[in-house]
Design an enzyme around this catalytic site. Structure first.
Site, PDB file in Angstrom:
ATOM      1  N   SER A  67       0.763  -1.117   0.052  1.00  0.00           N
ATOM      2  CA  SER A  67       0.040   0.104   0.033  1.00  0.00           C
ATOM      3  C   SER A  67       0.774   1.410  -0.003  1.00  0.00           C
ATOM      4  O   SER A  67       2.008   1.132   0.754  1.00  0.00           O
ATOM      5  CB  SER A  67      -0.908  -0.118   1.277  1.00  0.00           C
ATOM      6  OG  SER A  67      -1.584   1.092   1.236  1.00  0.00           O
ATOM      7  N   LYS A 112      -3.900   2.054  -2.072  1.00  0.00           N
ATOM      8  CA  LYS A 112      -3.761   3.297  -1.365  1.00  0.00           C
ATOM      9  C   LYS A 112      -4.323   3.225   0.297  1.00  0.00           C
ATOM     10  O   LYS A 112      -5.672   3.353   0.124  1.00  0.00           O
ATOM     11  CB  LYS A 112      -3.829   4.550  -2.004  1.00  0.00           C
ATOM     12  CG  LYS A 112      -3.351   5.564  -1.376  1.00  0.00           C
ATOM     13  CD  LYS A 112      -2.119   6.064  -1.196  1.00  0.00           C
ATOM     14  CE  LYS A 112      -1.717   7.225  -0.103  1.00  0.00           C
ATOM     15  NZ  LYS A 112      -0.442   7.143   0.598  1.00  0.00           N
ATOM     16  N   GLY A 166       1.759  10.855   4.752  1.00  0.00           N
ATOM     17  CA  GLY A 166       0.821  11.131   5.524  1.00  0.00           C
ATOM     18  C   GLY A 166      -0.708  10.824   5.098  1.00  0.00           C
ATOM     19  O   GLY A 166      -1.572  11.678   5.599  1.00  0.00           O
ATOM     20  N   CYS A 195       0.858   3.504  10.591  1.00  0.00           N
ATOM     21  CA  CYS A 195       1.574   4.596   9.879  1.00  0.00           C
ATOM     22  C   CYS A 195       2.297   5.499  10.914  1.00  0.00           C
ATOM     23  O   CYS A 195       1.646   5.892  11.667  1.00  0.00           O
ATOM     24  CB  CYS A 195       0.623   5.261   9.146  1.00  0.00           C
ATOM     25  SG  CYS A 195       1.223   6.876   8.238  1.00  0.00           S
ATOM     26  N   ILE A 240       6.585  -5.392   7.661  1.00  0.00           N
ATOM     27  CA  ILE A 240       6.448  -4.446   8.718  1.00  0.00           C
ATOM     28  C   ILE A 240       6.060  -3.318   7.880  1.00  0.00           C
ATOM     29  O   ILE A 240       6.389  -3.015   6.723  1.00  0.00           O
ATOM     30  CB  ILE A 240       7.869  -4.289   9.339  1.00  0.00           C
ATOM     31  CG1 ILE A 240       9.052  -4.022   8.220  1.00  0.00           C
ATOM     32  CG2 ILE A 240       8.223  -5.389  10.421  1.00  0.00           C
ATOM     33  CD1 ILE A 240      10.392  -3.588   8.754  1.00  0.00           C
ATOM     34  N   GLY A 296       9.146  -5.297   3.536  1.00  0.00           N
ATOM     35  CA  GLY A 296       9.909  -4.619   4.005  1.00  0.00           C
ATOM     36  C   GLY A 296      11.294  -4.743   3.484  1.00  0.00           C
ATOM     37  O   GLY A 296      12.415  -5.781   3.573  1.00  0.00           O
ATOM     38  N   GLY A 297      11.755  -4.184   2.404  1.00  0.00           N
ATOM     39  CA  GLY A 297      12.917  -3.857   1.627  1.00  0.00           C
ATOM     40  C   GLY A 297      13.128  -5.081   0.598  1.00  0.00           C
ATOM     41  O   GLY A 297      14.110  -5.375  -0.012  1.00  0.00           O
TER      42      GLY A 297
END
Lengths: 306, 249
Positions: free
Chosen positions: A24, A48, A75, A134, A195, A247-248
């Site tokens: 997302s 999103k 944000g 977030c 994560i 994550g990555g």
């Protein structure tokens, strides 16, 4: 069996053609990437992050570069759930014909539940990904899901309003991520995704001030892969529900590593921003990577490192 | 957008810290005001650079060495192959220009004016240009524009070349439309100065970008039509879309 069958995996009772899920916030509502390639090659994607009210998001600059990664401070910019239903999902359905993952954000349990209820009539949604992590919407980078109680409250509120699978997306910026995963599972979460980004900062040497207007932001990219693997490994030991590991991740090898740590499916985030074809290329590279490491079917390696 | 591999065939300084790089290869059909996004080895994000000139077999960019990434670029040798996303952004629209549009470039904002002027001249129009720089050492691009038959004026803040002052100190009396690219204070001054005479215009903005193709929402700005992405909906915006307040924070 052809190569295609080797890549299938299952997420909360829904079969994915392959484990790859654009994360997302890096893939919009899909239609822009559909200009570049047929996005139906994906396992699914997480759209999103959507909130009850429209949000412009944070002031700019929102982006800072790092060695092997980036910081974002978008944000949760989004047009609000009603505009998503009215304008974004019709466009999404035109280019993507599999169940999609609906990423939902909020500022109170009631807001999360409101947004999920507003989306729940949409047949194209296969799962909810509940973002309690977030780092860009509260002062000082705090996250909603920074403790077990808050995570449990949000999970409970959402669980009450939908029968579809609920996946809770966790932050690594906590003391014990496994405890928080357990709290979500206890309230009926059908899966855990992790994560979200790590809270980070960069400082501009010319202005001597933080690069990001909001000072801090979420750090992602290849640099965070080891942190993500560790978190997925810990959560796999703590819960029984399936895990979306992210994550990555930026290569087929990273996908295999993430699944060995315990992920049933794998999110790809920042890699999409450097290369819009990243997910397609990873999917195409997976069969060869499975051959190289003598793996038959990818689903057989989930949690294999334990 | 197209993803392609381009080869450096020239990379030379044209002003203080400013370089011109010619790239050869199939780069797609690039319009004036569009940009390319270059993968610099060892850097995680691409470098978005506006297009100075484009033809069937390549692209020319002009860039300034600002940080480590552009410094790496300045050291690239002939023959270096680069992973590039091309044809990015919503560039200048020449349709509303009228017969005598005015091209205003501030510093590096001069770079996209050449391809724009070429297109306008090709359409039989008579563009004029005013290019503003800090000092004579920073000046580039004026001769190239003159070679197209464009009437060019140069301003420098310290008066070391051309008119002393800013581009707004050297505006011609009459023009049919404005195309501007440069620092925000310059573009705002141009906008304010052309407010009363009802001359329309297009302004190209710079932004710190993540992806450069509209996915990350890293470069959002507020416009009169709602939030827009500089990289995808811009970088060029029509004057009636611009809300200055949110551009300067």
């Amino acid at each position: 069996m052809g190569n295609a069958g080797r890549l299938t995996t299952e997420l909360c009772g829904i079969t994915l053609d392959n484990p790859i899920i654009p994360a997302s916030g890096t893939f919009g509502f899909g239609y822009e990437f559909a200009e570049y390639y047929d996005i139906n090659c994906l396992g699914t994607f997480s759209f999103k992050g959507t909130t009850k009210e429209p949000r412009f998001g944070n002031p700019t600059p929102r982006i800072a570069e790092c060695p092997a990664g980036m910081i974002n401070s978008v944000g949760l910019q989004n047009p609000g759930v009603h505009a998503v239903v009215e304008h974004e999902l019709p466009r999404l359905r035109e280019c993507f014909h599999k169940p999609v993952m609906a990423n939902v954000g909020g500022f109170s349990p009631g807001e999360y539940a409101y947004t999920v209820e507003a989306l729940d009539g949409e047949d194209c949604i296969g799962w909810y990904e509940i973002n309690v992590s977030c780092p860009n919407v509260h002062a000082g980078g705090a996250v909603t899901g920074s403790d077990c109680r808050a995570t449990a409250e949000v999970t409970r509120a959402v669980r009450r309003v939908t029968k579809k699978p609920v996946i809770v997306k966790l932050s690594p910026n906590v003391t014990d991520i496994a405890e928080i995963a357990k709290a979500a599972e206890a309230e009926g979460a059908d899966g855990i995704s992790l994560i979200n980004t790590l809270l980070g900062m960069r400082i501009d040497l010319r202005s001597k001030k933080p690069v990001i207007a909001n000072k801090m932001g979420g750090f992602s990219g290849p640099a965070v892969l080891p942190v993500a693997l560790r978190c997925v490994y810990q959560v796999y030991e703590a819960v029984k529900v399936p895990i979306v590991g992210m994550g990555g991740v930026s290569s087929a090898e990273d996908v295999i590593e993430m699944m060995l740590a315990g992920a049933s499916a794998v999110g790809v985030g920042a890699a999409n921003l450097f290369d819009p074809y990243a997910c397609r290329d990873i999917i195409e590279a997976l069969p060869g990577a499975l051959d190289k490491y003598r793996i038959g079917n990818i689903r057989d390696i989930i949690g294999g490192a334990h | 957008m197209e993803k392609t591999v381009l080869t450096v065939i020239e990379n030379v300084p044209v002003a203080k810290d400013v370089y011109k790089m010619r790239l050869s290869g199939a780069a797609g059909e690039t319009g004036p005001g569009q940009f390319i996004n270059i993968a610099v080895p060892g850097r995680f994000l691409r470098r978005p650079i506006s297009v100075h000139d484009a033809c069937a077999d390549g692209i020319t960019i002009i860039y300034k060495v600002i940080g480590g990434g552009t410094e790496d670029m300045s050291r690239m040798e002939k023959g270096t192959r680069l992973d590039v996303l091309t044809c990015l952004g919503n560039g200048f629209d020449t349709a509303p220009s009228g017969d005598a549009p005015l091209l205003l470039g501030g510093g590096l904002g001069t770079a996209p004016m050449y391809l724009l002027a070429k297109k306008l001249v090709c359409e039989g129009k008579h563009p004029r240009a005013v290019l503003g720089f800090a000092s004579a050492d920073d000046v580039f691009g004026a001769d190239e524009l003159s070679s197209l038959g464009v009437d060019v004026a140069v301003t420098t803040v310290d008066g070391s070349l051309g008119v002393k002052g800013f581009v707004t100190d050297a505006l011609p009396e009459e023009f049919s439309y404005v195309y501007a690219c440069g620092p925000l204070p310059m573009m705002r001054a141009v906008y304010d100065k052309t407010k009363t005479d009802g001359v329309g215009g297009q302004y190209s903005f710079e932004a710190r970008m993540g992806c450069g193709f509209g996915a990350c929402l890293g470069c959002s700005i507020k416009t009169t039509g709602g939030s827009r992405r500089v990289c995808r909906d811009g970088p060029v915006f029509r004057r009636e879309e611009i809300i200055w307040e949110t551009r300067e924070g």
